[in-house]
Design a protein around this motif. Structure first.
Motif: not given
Length: 301
Positions: A23-26, A47-51, A93-98
């Protein structure tokens, strides 16, 4: 009992590698696709994303890995206050890398320019799968990985973009070296890739076979050693990726009159003396393991 425990631990580690999601990590990026670093998540992570809105009123994003149990179908902790701002959206999400680059939480979805691909890019990685930086290869380039050696002769891997015209020579380079034309395809030598061999040949599916190292022969010259001779020892090995080769002598360090050529892997003993008599060991290693072979050298007056 200890061996069984070690085996279980080893199998667990292997499984964690096989199923690891990347996953992207920043933190604090304007858009998720502004992040170019990738991390491997644990077996129970996604993978997660937080806004969130920063204390300055700017909408920013954190991306990375999050425990599956903390991931929900809703957009999570709306309005939750953090030290750097207020969270307004959370998604996993967990359907694919990144997959956390795909426009969750109203983020701008990454759409690569026509003909381009996201690829791994690192200069000298210790393993084919240890590169964690991304780049965008343009329409004239494809993803690539090339097996190289550093200045000490240790095997390393270069990830990046190359012009498709050089792919034929790259595939003949040996070891784990190839071009491929799908996103994030240049990171693993043990899986099947869509490998590019030249601009005029269609992509074909090729399995890259890896084999552990095997020491096939120890060549010692001269065969009848006399004190004062210059003695050379060559350790012949097979394996893919190409194994590294090292030498040891039992019970002590290699003498000051001993040199090892890091290119040819030939050990040379100048002015062989009684001190140099003894048991030696050749060690060959690659990603799939290591093996050694012991041999005895005895000089004569």
């Amino acid at each position: 009992m200890t061996k069984i425990f070690n085996l279980i631990v080893c199998l667990c580690l292997i499984n964690s590698v096989v199923y690891a999601r990347r996953c992207l990590q920043c933190n604090s990026v304007t858009q998720p696709f502004d992040c170019s670093h990738v991390s491997e998540c644990g077996r129970n992570e996604e993978c997660y994303l937080e806004q969130y809105v920063s204390t300055d009123g700017i909408i920013l994003y954190d991306v990375g890995c999050k425990a599956t149990q903390l991931c929900t179908t809703s957009h999570g902790p709306f309005g939750k206050r953090r030290s750097i701002g207020t969270s307004i959206c959370f998604a996993c999400c967990n359907d694919k890398d990144v997959c956390n680059i795909d426009g969750h939480c109203s983020a701008e979805k990454f759409i690569p320019p026509t003909g381009s691909n996201i690829c791994y890019k690192c200069h000298l990685s210790g393993r084919p799968d240890s590169c964690h930086q991304l780049t965008l290869c343009d329409q004239h380039s494809v993803c690539s990985i090339r097996q190289v050696t550093n200045f000490l002769g240790h095997i390393r891997w270069e990830h990046g973009c190359v012009n498709q015209a050089v792919c034929s020579s790259l595939s003949n380079h040996g070891g784990c070296s190839y071009c491929c034309d799908s996103p994030l395809c240049n990171y693993n030598c043990s899986k099947t890739h869509s490998v590019i061999t030249s601009p005029s040949i269609s992509s074909t599916t090729t399995a890259i076979q890896q084999t552990p190292p095997i020491v096939t022969q120890i060549v010692i010259r001269p065969t009848n050693i006399k004190y004062g001779d210059t003695v050379t020892i060559q350790c012949l090995v097979t394996g893919n990726p190409k194994p590294t080769i090292d030498f040891l002598v039992r019970g002590r360090r290699l003498g000051p009159n001993v040199q090892v050529d890091r290119t040819t892997h030939v050990l040379t003993i100048s002015n062989f003396l009684p001190y140099d008599d003894g048991y030696y060991r050749c060690i060959a290693a690659n990603l799939l393991g290591d093996v050694h072979k012991d041999f005895h050298i005895q000089g004569q007056p």
